[in-house]
Design an enzyme around this catalytic site. Structure first.
Site, PDB file in Angstrom:
ATOM      1  N   HIS A 228     -14.801  13.355 -48.096  1.00 17.19           N
ATOM      2  CA  HIS A 228     -13.909  12.405 -47.431  1.00 17.19           C
ATOM      3  C   HIS A 228     -13.126  11.636 -48.493  1.00 17.19           C
ATOM      4  O   HIS A 228     -12.156  12.127 -49.044  1.00 17.19           O
ATOM      5  CB  HIS A 228     -14.730  11.487 -46.527  1.00 17.19           C
ATOM      6  CG  HIS A 228     -13.927  10.657 -45.562  1.00 17.19           C
ATOM      7  ND1 HIS A 228     -12.571  10.800 -45.391  1.00 17.19           N
ATOM      8  CD2 HIS A 228     -14.297   9.649 -44.711  1.00 17.19           C
ATOM      9  CE1 HIS A 228     -12.141   9.945 -44.472  1.00 17.19           C
ATOM     10  NE2 HIS A 228     -13.157   9.221 -44.059  1.00 17.19           N
ATOM     11  N   HIS A 269      -4.649  20.552 -44.713  1.00 15.45           N
ATOM     12  CA  HIS A 269      -4.987  19.380 -43.904  1.00 15.45           C
ATOM     13  C   HIS A 269      -5.489  19.885 -42.564  1.00 15.45           C
ATOM     14  O   HIS A 269      -5.006  20.890 -42.047  1.00 15.45           O
ATOM     15  CB  HIS A 269      -3.760  18.478 -43.726  1.00 15.45           C
ATOM     16  CG  HIS A 269      -4.060  17.151 -43.104  1.00 15.45           C
ATOM     17  ND1 HIS A 269      -4.169  16.969 -41.744  1.00 15.45           N
ATOM     18  CD2 HIS A 269      -4.265  15.931 -43.670  1.00 15.45           C
ATOM     19  CE1 HIS A 269      -4.418  15.686 -41.488  1.00 15.45           C
ATOM     20  NE2 HIS A 269      -4.485  15.043 -42.640  1.00 15.45           N
ATOM     21  N   ASP A 324      -3.847  13.473 -51.181  1.00 16.02           N
ATOM     22  CA  ASP A 324      -4.665  13.359 -52.391  1.00 16.02           C
ATOM     23  C   ASP A 324      -4.121  14.159 -53.568  1.00 16.02           C
ATOM     24  O   ASP A 324      -4.583  13.993 -54.700  1.00 16.02           O
ATOM     25  CB  ASP A 324      -6.093  13.840 -52.106  1.00 16.02           C
ATOM     26  CG  ASP A 324      -6.808  12.956 -51.090  1.00 16.02           C
ATOM     27  OD1 ASP A 324      -6.710  11.734 -51.225  1.00 16.02           O
ATOM     28  OD2 ASP A 324      -7.437  13.509 -50.168  1.00 16.02           O
TER      29      ASP A 324
END
Length: 365
Positions: A228, A269, A324
């Site tokens: 996460h 994603h 990220d």
């Protein structure tokens, strides 16, 4: 007499869904944000490109009140948060006693409980404003105490939210670019719908009427995990491992990683089917402020090369960069070079969104 057949349930949950975290199945309500496969994350219907140039306080207001503030309302919230930003010195003393080998996220989990022990009111709205105001003071103190940079620095009431945070960090040199990226990072990471792990855990804890600080501590425990919140650390390590800015060399290296069963971090994603708008915003920032930085150039080359390679696999539904992919690279370029703290900064920003959702569920008529 006839009876109607029962209607088919909107969602049919199987054992497989339960064992994979119920991905794709909404749990609870969410009035603050949503994730659209093409538009990406939206806050109360606004796409992030419409919000990213605003002061952080204006976006906080949006999540709390479900509308953008007037200039006067934004100024009032800024003043209110500034007045609430100081925390009990007992929190600092307790932090100084924590083991330095503890991960910064473990310090944050403890720190949120300390904020609750020393400052909770029991009123959802008041505690929400207090924790949003005090999270910057707490996170800056964690940096300084854990790293031995010196005593915590008091907040300045005359500075905007993100500039005050940079001030409390006490990083040497010109912090203007760092402060600007912290504002952008904060806004981009504030919220992400109601179904992600940390948000779900925080709201689940609050449903048992635990106070807001304990609920957020639970949420940060969920965020701490490598699947996460710690993904940004792994993405930076991946960028560093490539070791080239040449597209041909990068293509070769990525294919070698995939052929050996390795992972290409920062791409894909669970919901999006286009490049993450949060990634686009960060790539633009890095190109503007750090065009000659080698890590930034490597990240930009990966953005160019990796989707083409991943598209060769028909099972991959989203080959594009996510939020990220480049955030850790920019943090490093800005002078915050220790990746252990990147999840802490993720938590610093996500507190506002989770707290706003908890208040909605606990107080909305």
């Amino acid at each position: 007499m006839t009876t109607e057949a029962p209607s088919k349930p909107l969602f049919e949950i199987t054992e497989a869904n339960l064992n994979t975290g119920m991905r794709g199945y909404p749990v609870g309500t969410c009035r603050t944000s949503a994730v659209d496969p093409e538009k990406g994350v939206t806050y109360v219907g606004y796409t992030l490109d419409k919000l990213v140039d605003l002061p952080a306080e204006s976006v906080i207001y949006l999540l709390l009140h479900k509308e953008l503030p007037t200039e006067a309302q934004a100024a009032a919230l800024r003043e209110d948060l500034a007045k609430r930003s100081a925390i009990d010195p007992a929190v600092f003393e307790a932090l100084k006693a924590l083991p330095k080998q503890g991960h910064p996220m473990e310090w944050l989990i403890v720190g949120l409980e300390l904020l609750g022990m020393t400052g909770k009111t029991g009123d959802w709205h008041e505690d929400c404003l207090n924790v949003i105001a005090r999270i910057s003071t707490l996170v800056a103190a964690i940096y300084r105490i854990r790293e031995g940079w010196g005593d915590p620095i008091e907040p300045r009431h005359d500075l905007p939210f993100h500039e005050n945070f940079a001030h409390m960090l006490g990083v040497e040199g010109d912090t203007a670019v760092l402060a600007e990226f912290l504002r952008i990072f904060y806004i981009l990471h504030m919220d992400h719908g109601g179904g992600n792990l940390s948000t779900f855990v925080g709201k689940a804890v609050a449903s048992g009427k635990a106070d807001l600080f304990a609920s957020l501590s639970g949420a940060m425990s969920a965020l701490y995990g490598p699947r996460h919140g710690r993904a940004n650390q792994e993405c930076l390590a991946f960028v560093k491992s490539i070791g080239s800015t040449d597209p041909v060399e990068v293509d070769k290296r990525v294919r070698e990683i995939l052929a050996s069963g390795g992972v290409v971090y920062g791409f894909g994603h669970g919901v999006l089917r286009a490049e993450d708008p949060r990634a686009k915003i960060q790539y633009a920032f890095s190109a503007e402020h750090f065009p000659d930085n080698e890590l930034v150039k490597t990240a930009a080359t990966l953005r160019e090369v990796v989707p083409t390679i991943l598209k060769e696999n028909p099972r991959i539904k989203n080959p594009y960069p996510n939020v990220d992919a480049v955030s850790g690279t920019i943090m490093t370029a800005c002078g915050l070079t220790d990746p252990e703290y990147y999840t802490l900064l993720f938590g610093w920003s996500r507190v506002a969104g989770i707290a706003a959702q908890i208040v909605d569920e606990r107080t909305y008529p």
